[in-house]
Design a protein around this motif. Structure first.
Motif, mmCIF file in Angstrom:
data_model
loop_
_atom_site.group_PDB
_atom_site.id
_atom_site.type_symbol
_atom_site.label_atom_id
_atom_site.label_comp_id
_atom_site.label_asym_id
_atom_site.label_seq_id
_atom_site.Cartn_x
_atom_site.Cartn_y
_atom_site.Cartn_z
ATOM 1 N N PRO A 27 -4.190 0.915 -1.094
ATOM 2 C CA PRO A 27 -5.273 0.895 -0.108
ATOM 3 C C PRO A 27 -5.750 2.304 0.237
ATOM 4 C CG PRO A 27 -3.174 0.447 0.955
ATOM 5 C CD PRO A 27 -2.915 0.465 -0.511
ATOM 6 N N GLY A 29 -6.489 5.701 2.403
ATOM 7 C CA GLY A 29 -5.667 6.471 3.324
ATOM 8 C C GLY A 29 -5.800 7.948 3.047
ATOM 9 N N HIS A 60 -0.055 -8.976 -1.667
ATOM 10 C CA HIS A 60 0.370 -8.094 -0.593
ATOM 11 C C HIS A 60 1.668 -7.386 -0.966
ATOM 12 C CE1 HIS A 60 0.842 -6.582 3.454
ATOM 13 N NE2 HIS A 60 2.051 -7.099 3.533
ATOM 14 N N VAL A 91 1.634 -1.491 9.161
ATOM 15 C CA VAL A 91 1.903 -1.237 7.748
ATOM 16 C C VAL A 91 2.930 -2.258 7.269
ATOM 17 C CG1 VAL A 91 2.927 0.411 6.119
ATOM 18 C CG2 VAL A 91 1.311 1.200 7.864
ATOM 19 N N HIS A 95 -1.558 -3.862 6.155
ATOM 20 C CA HIS A 95 -1.762 -2.733 5.243
ATOM 21 C C HIS A 95 -0.572 -2.691 4.291
ATOM 22 C CE1 HIS A 95 -3.706 1.265 4.526
ATOM 23 N NE2 HIS A 95 -2.503 1.590 4.094
ATOM 24 N N TRP A 96 -0.806 -2.422 3.019
ATOM 25 C CA TRP A 96 0.298 -2.385 2.059
ATOM 26 C C TRP A 96 1.369 -1.401 2.513
ATOM 27 C CZ3 TRP A 96 -1.141 -2.713 -3.840
ATOM 28 C CH2 TRP A 96 -1.729 -3.973 -4.087
ATOM 29 N N VAL A 105 -1.421 5.954 3.122
ATOM 30 C CA VAL A 105 -1.574 5.573 4.534
ATOM 31 C C VAL A 105 -2.389 6.630 5.273
ATOM 32 C CG1 VAL A 105 0.613 4.305 4.615
ATOM 33 C CG2 VAL A 105 0.587 6.750 5.141
ATOM 34 N N LYS A 106 -2.733 6.323 6.515
ATOM 35 C CA LYS A 106 -3.405 7.290 7.377
ATOM 36 C C LYS A 106 -2.405 8.346 7.843
ATOM 37 C CE LYS A 106 -6.958 4.202 9.235
ATOM 38 N NZ LYS A 106 -7.554 3.643 10.479
#
Length: 328
Positions: A27, A29, A60, A91, A95-96, A105-106
């Motif tokens: 995803p 990020g 997922h 997460v 979110h994966w 990720v963020k």
């Protein structure tokens, strides 16, 4: 790279299996992390299996926490080679997550790993231990000290409970652990529990709203009737940190403990916790959690073990902390 991918077709049950995925499937990020270790939590069991309303879209990749090394970053706070840890922020749910050899990720979701902790130790702590530390911090912020008397930990042989017992004991508290599994008594004593309370002795509500003042504080992972019962046993001005609902989401209690004994019920959320609290908690963990005791809680695992472990944790059959080596 390898990942545990959960797929679901129509109304069929989700199926989890280790698959090869490509980095372009990750995803969006700011930071890409080479994951080294993850863990197994109750939410992971739900996300691997029935979903529990947590997973919004399939396929997922679960794993609500992970620790590893930054591989690429578009955020100035992190550079390649930095050691980081992630817990929460949905997460592994929407979110994966960490059940893959890489995660994107963020940057806001990451915390720099304290130098005293390895990535493996960080995941031996994981979301469960992070939550336990938040609970201890909340109790102490509300005045709890070892001189106040014994502290009760419910669900003591589980992930949160195990770490809570070890932290409290290391801080000098007298700790009583509640468990429904008598065979875990020696394990809990090895972590520092000085008293073992059988679940059936405290699991039923009583008609009396107040009982003898017994506990200076409590970390409760069970909820339901047990939490209601414990509230009536807390000493004047004491607090209960509520971290879970293994025994049910209902609370068949009265307000009497709050009104006549000034008892505090403290809600502990680890998912959306502000960054400053996260940094403080991880620093406290590095300082207060005995690493030798942490190691006794660890059950090593690989991604291939995750489907069974996910089922086991939903049945209450996982003791202590599972550390998943995603590269094994």
């Amino acid at each position: 790279m390898k990942a545990l991918v959960v797929r679901k077709e129509g109304d069929e049950k989700p199926v989890a299996a280790v698959e090869e995925i490509t980095e372009d499937m990750l995803p969006e990020g700011d930071v890409t992390v080479a994951v080294e270790y993850s863990t197994v939590n109750y939410k992971d069991g739900l996300c691997i299996g029935p979903g529990g309303g947590l997973v919004r879209k399939y396929p997922h990749v679960p794993g609500i926490d992970f620790a590893g090394t930054v591989e690429a970053s578009e955020d100035a706070r992190y550079a390649p080679g930095d050691k980081v840890v992630l817990t929460g922020w949905r997460v592994g749910e929407v979110h994966w997550g960490g059940y893959a050899q890489k995660a994107r990720v963020k940057a806001d979701w990451l915390v720099p790993l304290p130098g005293a902790l390895s990535t493996r130790q960080a995941m031996a702590v994981g979301t469960a231990g992070f939550t336990a530390m938040l609970a201890v911090m909340a109790l102490e912020d509300h005045g709890l000290t070892p001189e106040n008397g014994p502290v009760l930990v419910t669900g003591a042989a589980g992930g949160v409970g195990s770490v809570a017992v070890a932290i409290l004991s290391a801080k000098g508290y007298e700790v009583a652990g509640v468990t429904g599994r008598p065979e875990t008594a020696d394990y809990l004593k090895s972590l520092g529990a000085t008293q073992i309370v059988a679940r059936e002795d405290i699991n039923e509500t009583v008609k009396r709203p107040l009982e003898a003042e017994t506990w200076a504080g409590c970390i409760d992972a069970v909820g339901g009737p047990m939490l209601a019962r414990v509230l009536g046993q807390i000493k004047y001005g004491g607090s209960v940190a509520a971290v879970g609902l293994a025994g049910g989401a209902g609370l068949p209690a009265t307000v009497i403990p709050f009104l006549l004994r000034g008892v505090n019920l403290l809600g502990i959320d680890s998912v959306m916790r502000p960054y400053e609290d996260r940094v403080r908690a991880w620093a406290e963990i590095a300082q207060s959690l005995p690493m030798d005791k942490l190691e006794t809680m660890v059950q090593p695992a690989t991604m291939a073990d995750l489907p069974k472990l996910g089922s086991d944790i939903l049945k209450g059959q996982v003791k202590g902390r599972v550390v998943v080596d995603v590269n094994a």
